[in-house]
Design an enzyme around this catalytic site. Structure first.
Site, mmCIF file in Angstrom:
data_model
loop_
_atom_site.group_PDB
_atom_site.id
_atom_site.type_symbol
_atom_site.label_atom_id
_atom_site.label_comp_id
_atom_site.label_asym_id
_atom_site.label_seq_id
_atom_site.Cartn_x
_atom_site.Cartn_y
_atom_site.Cartn_z
ATOM 1 N N SER A 193 -4.282 20.170 38.902
ATOM 2 C CA SER A 193 -4.769 19.945 40.270
ATOM 3 C C SER A 193 -4.632 18.470 40.652
ATOM 4 C CB SER A 193 -6.215 20.422 40.432
ATOM 5 O OG SER A 193 -7.104 19.641 39.685
ATOM 6 N N ARG B 6 1.635 11.357 15.269
ATOM 7 C CA ARG B 6 1.434 10.900 16.636
ATOM 8 C C ARG B 6 2.436 9.799 17.030
ATOM 9 N NH1 ARG B 6 -4.659 9.910 17.556
ATOM 10 N NH2 ARG B 6 -4.575 12.169 17.647
ATOM 11 N N MET C 19 -3.889 16.277 27.191
ATOM 12 C CA MET C 19 -4.883 16.423 26.128
ATOM 13 C C MET C 19 -4.396 15.866 24.788
ATOM 14 S SD MET C 19 -7.330 17.651 27.789
ATOM 15 C CE MET C 19 -8.492 18.267 26.594
ATOM 16 N N LEU D 105 -2.982 8.742 22.861
ATOM 17 C CA LEU D 105 -1.734 8.002 22.670
ATOM 18 C C LEU D 105 -1.891 6.961 21.567
ATOM 19 C CD1 LEU D 105 -0.661 7.472 26.382
ATOM 20 C CD2 LEU D 105 0.054 9.267 24.798
ATOM 21 N N HIS E 241 -10.870 10.297 33.705
ATOM 22 C CA HIS E 241 -11.836 10.891 32.781
ATOM 23 C C HIS E 241 -13.026 11.413 33.585
ATOM 24 C CE1 HIS E 241 -13.894 11.631 29.042
ATOM 25 N NE2 HIS E 241 -14.981 11.072 29.569
ATOM 26 N N GLU F 32 -12.329 13.171 41.650
ATOM 27 C CA GLU F 32 -11.074 12.827 40.949
ATOM 28 C C GLU F 32 -9.914 12.834 41.936
ATOM 29 O OE1 GLU F 32 -10.239 15.321 37.578
ATOM 30 O OE2 GLU F 32 -12.199 15.031 36.698
HETATM 31 C C1 GRF Z 1 -9.654 16.631 34.822
HETATM 32 O O1 GRF Z 1 -10.971 17.059 34.884
HETATM 33 C C2 GRF Z 1 -9.585 15.275 34.196
HETATM 34 O O2 GRF Z 1 -10.716 14.517 34.409
HETATM 35 C C3 GRF Z 1 -9.436 15.579 32.743
HETATM 36 O O3 GRF Z 1 -8.647 16.740 32.702
HETATM 37 C C4 GRF Z 1 -8.827 17.487 33.891
HETATM 38 C C5 GRF Z 1 -7.485 17.818 34.448
HETATM 39 O O4 GRF Z 1 -7.534 18.703 35.519
HETATM 40 N N1 GRF Z 1 -8.837 14.432 32.060
HETATM 41 P P1 GRF Z 1 -6.207 19.118 36.261
HETATM 42 O O5 GRF Z 1 -5.242 19.668 35.200
HETATM 43 O O6 GRF Z 1 -5.646 17.932 36.958
HETATM 44 O O7 GRF Z 1 -6.621 20.196 37.221
#
Ligand code: GRF
Length: 208
Positions: free
Chosen positions: A20, A72, A97, A100, A116, A181
């Site tokens: 999103s 990694r 996820m 790095l 975050h 966000e």
């Molecule tokens: C978000 O809540 C962000 O804060 C976290 O991962 C989520 C990603 O959401 N790091 P999306 O895939 O952008 O919908």
């Protein structure tokens, strides 16, 4: 090195899931609010819906899975090559996820941004919204920060606050945070693209 501000900034957006935040970045670019182009979207997860979102806008996608790499740093070295091949200037972690290593961080100094879902330095790592609920804080929010080698420890660019309600579920709080966000992340990217962010150690100064 200062980037050429007259040119659209070349972004890579790294994802693992829904995307999103990626969608909001795409929308802001298409509406002309963000002088940038997404050179590529990279996912460690072949099933990420974010890949479908990118493809719908004819953005090149790459699945970069961990399998086949011994660790990694090896994974990141291959990632750096891909990003350099696309001429990427800013790496945007939008729900990526993976942590790095120094290999990525040193290849893109002060040029990797993460979002975050908490007010750092509170509640780093996974399940930040649930951590906030369990702790009983009355406010949480989101943080956009540059990435260093720690987990959610890099210099903070922007934060936004949301209230935590008494009867909140993780899903309800997450949705309230995500709305922020979607406002904050493109704003931080825009500041970078316009050359308005200056990093001095831990401190991020924003030119008005
Ligand atoms: C978000 O809540 C962000 O804060 C976290 O991962 C989520 C990603 O959401 N790091 P999306 O895939 O952008 O919908």
């Amino acid at each position: 090195m200062m980037r050429d501000l007259s040119q659209p900034c070349a972004l890579a957006v790294l994802v693992s899931g829904n995307g999103s935040n990626l969608q909001v970045i795409i929308d802001r670019i298409e509406s002309g609010e963000l002088n940038a182009r997404i050179a590529c979207v990279i996912s460690n997860n072949p099933d990420a819906y974010a890949l479908t979102r990118a493809q719908a806008h004819a953005i090149p996608t790459i699945v970069h899975e961990i399998s086949g790499f011994t660790g990694r740093r090896e994974y990141d070295a291959a990632l750096v090559k891909i990003l350099q091949g696309f001429g990427v200037e800013l790496v945007v972690l939008a729900g990526f996820m993976r942590i790095l290593s120094d290999v990525m961080v040193s290849a893109f100094p002060d040029a990797i941004m993460n979002i975050h879902p908490a007010l750092l330095p509170a509640f780093p790592g996974l399940h930040a919204q649930q951590q906030a609920l369990d702790y009983g804080v009355k406010f949480s929010g989101c943080t956009v920060h540059f990435v260093d080698c720690g987990t959610d420890t890099g210099p903070i660019i922007l934060q936004a606050v949301v209230p935590v309600n008494q009867d909140d579920t993780e899903a309800a709080l997450s949705a309230r945070i995500q709305a922020e966000e979607h406002r904050t992340f493109p704003q931080a990217i825009r500041l970078f693209v316009e050359g308005k962010i200056h990093v001095d150690g831990r401190l991020v100064r924003i030119q008005s």
